[in-house]
Design an enzyme around this catalytic site. Structure first.
Site, PDB file in Angstrom:
ATOM      1  N   LEU A  94       0.869  -1.177   0.000  1.00 49.00           N
ATOM      2  CA  LEU A  94       0.000   0.000   0.000  1.00 49.00           C
ATOM      3  C   LEU A  94       0.902   1.222   0.000  1.00 49.00           C
ATOM      4  O   LEU A  94       1.978   1.215   0.607  1.00 49.00           O
ATOM      5  CB  LEU A  94      -0.905   0.029   1.237  1.00 49.00           C
ATOM      6  CG  LEU A  94      -2.022  -1.014   1.339  1.00 49.00           C
ATOM      7  CD1 LEU A  94      -2.783  -0.838   2.650  1.00 49.00           C
ATOM      8  CD2 LEU A  94      -2.972  -0.925   0.154  1.00 49.00           C
ATOM      9  N   ASP A  95       0.459   2.286  -0.678  1.00 51.18           N
ATOM     10  CA  ASP A  95       1.211   3.526  -0.671  1.00 51.18           C
ATOM     11  C   ASP A  95       1.445   4.003   0.761  1.00 51.18           C
ATOM     12  O   ASP A  95       0.654   3.718   1.668  1.00 51.18           O
ATOM     13  CB  ASP A  95       0.446   4.626  -1.422  1.00 51.18           C
ATOM     14  CG  ASP A  95       0.538   4.472  -2.933  1.00 51.18           C
ATOM     15  OD1 ASP A  95       1.329   3.624  -3.397  1.00 51.18           O
ATOM     16  OD2 ASP A  95      -0.177   5.195  -3.644  1.00 51.18           O
ATOM     17  N   PHE A  96       2.499   4.772   0.927  1.00 50.36           N
ATOM     18  CA  PHE A  96       2.887   5.340   2.218  1.00 50.36           C
ATOM     19  C   PHE A  96       1.706   5.988   2.945  1.00 50.36           C
ATOM     20  O   PHE A  96       1.478   5.738   4.135  1.00 50.36           O
ATOM     21  CB  PHE A  96       4.009   6.369   1.971  1.00 50.36           C
ATOM     22  CG  PHE A  96       4.357   7.227   3.146  1.00 50.36           C
ATOM     23  CD1 PHE A  96       5.106   6.709   4.189  1.00 50.36           C
ATOM     24  CD2 PHE A  96       3.951   8.560   3.197  1.00 50.36           C
ATOM     25  CE1 PHE A  96       5.445   7.508   5.279  1.00 50.36           C
ATOM     26  CE2 PHE A  96       4.286   9.363   4.276  1.00 50.36           C
ATOM     27  CZ  PHE A  96       5.035   8.834   5.315  1.00 50.36           C
ATOM     28  N   THR A 125      -1.547   5.575   2.344  1.00 50.01           N
ATOM     29  CA  THR A 125      -2.770   4.769   2.368  1.00 50.01           C
ATOM     30  C   THR A 125      -2.795   3.876   3.597  1.00 50.01           C
ATOM     31  O   THR A 125      -1.782   3.273   3.958  1.00 50.01           O
ATOM     32  CB  THR A 125      -2.861   3.891   1.104  1.00 50.01           C
ATOM     33  OG1 THR A 125      -2.739   4.717  -0.054  1.00 50.01           O
ATOM     34  CG2 THR A 125      -4.177   3.137   1.048  1.00 50.01           C
TER      35      THR A 125
END
Length: 232
Positions: A66-68, A70
């Site tokens: 997951l993105d930083f 998110t």
């Protein structure tokens, strides 16, 4: 090709990883916003989901990221064999991923599909770009949950739309760039316009949360349907 240099330094994340389920084969977690999935090359970016979990589950490996910014659901394999089986499900697109998000403005249609190829462009790093020629096919579904206004400290009303996002593919920054293309960037998204509207500059985080994850357990063959309520 010019060498890409990542100068990003992650601020400290004091929020804990919530372990929702664990067995001998896998772990389901709720990732906090502001934590990297994997440690970066820079020693200052050592803290990550994997860095923390490997102390509890020594042989664990990440199946997806997951993105930083998110938050939300991630499944972590406890050994290489489980990782291989889960990775196959992701690559064959049999895993269902559902996200909750707040978008800037009011989205006109109640639901729709965003179909736009996404490509990496070293000149734009860390941004991705829409490119039908060089990009990989990318497809996302959206469904409006509610349209509302948030009153700011100065009394201004900020229009927002709560949506459910379901990506068919899993490209880097897919939901963020697709929502920007829709004309309604995700609130708090510093890369794709989610802090440009008046009143959105101080949004504390990216308003994107992985709220559902459906997959087949590699050993029991049961359908796992994990849910995590949105924190915003």
């Amino acid at each position: 090709m010019s060498k890409i240099i990542d100068t990003f330094i992650a601020p400290p994340c004091h929020d804990e990883i919530e372990v929702l389920y664990q067995d001998a084969h896998l772990v389901l977690i709720n990732k906090p916003s502001g934590l990297l999935s994997l440690s970066g090359k820079n020693p200052q970016n050592i803290d990550s989901v994997h860095h923390r979990l490997v102390t509890l589950f020594p042989d664990c490996t990440l199946v997806h990221r997951l993105d930083f910014g998110t938050s939300g659901l991630m499944v972590v394999a406890r050994n290489k064999a489980i990782n291989a089986e889960l990775s196959q499900q992701f690559s064959q697109r049999t895993v269902t991923k559902v996200y909750s998000a707040l978008l800037c403005g009011h989205v006109d249609d109640n639901e729709g599909i965003i179909d736009a190829a996404i490509a990496k462009d070293p000149a734009l790093f860390p941004l991705m770009t829409i490119s039908e020629i060089h990009g990989k096919p990318s497809r996302s579904h959206y469904r409006v949950i509610e349209r509302f206004y948030r009153q700011l400290e100065n009394g201004t009303l900020l229009p927002l739309t709560r949506v459910q996002l379901t990506p068919e593919t899993g490209r880097t920054h897919q939901l963020r760039i697709h929502c920007q293309l829709l004309g309604h960037p995700i609130l708090g998204c510093d890369l794709y316009g989610g802090r440009l509207l008046l009143g959105t500059e101080q949004t504390p985080r990216l308003m994107l949360h992985a709220s559902e994850l459906h997959f087949i357990h590699p050993i029991s063959k049961e359908m796992i349907k994990a849910h995590s309520a949105s924190p915003f």
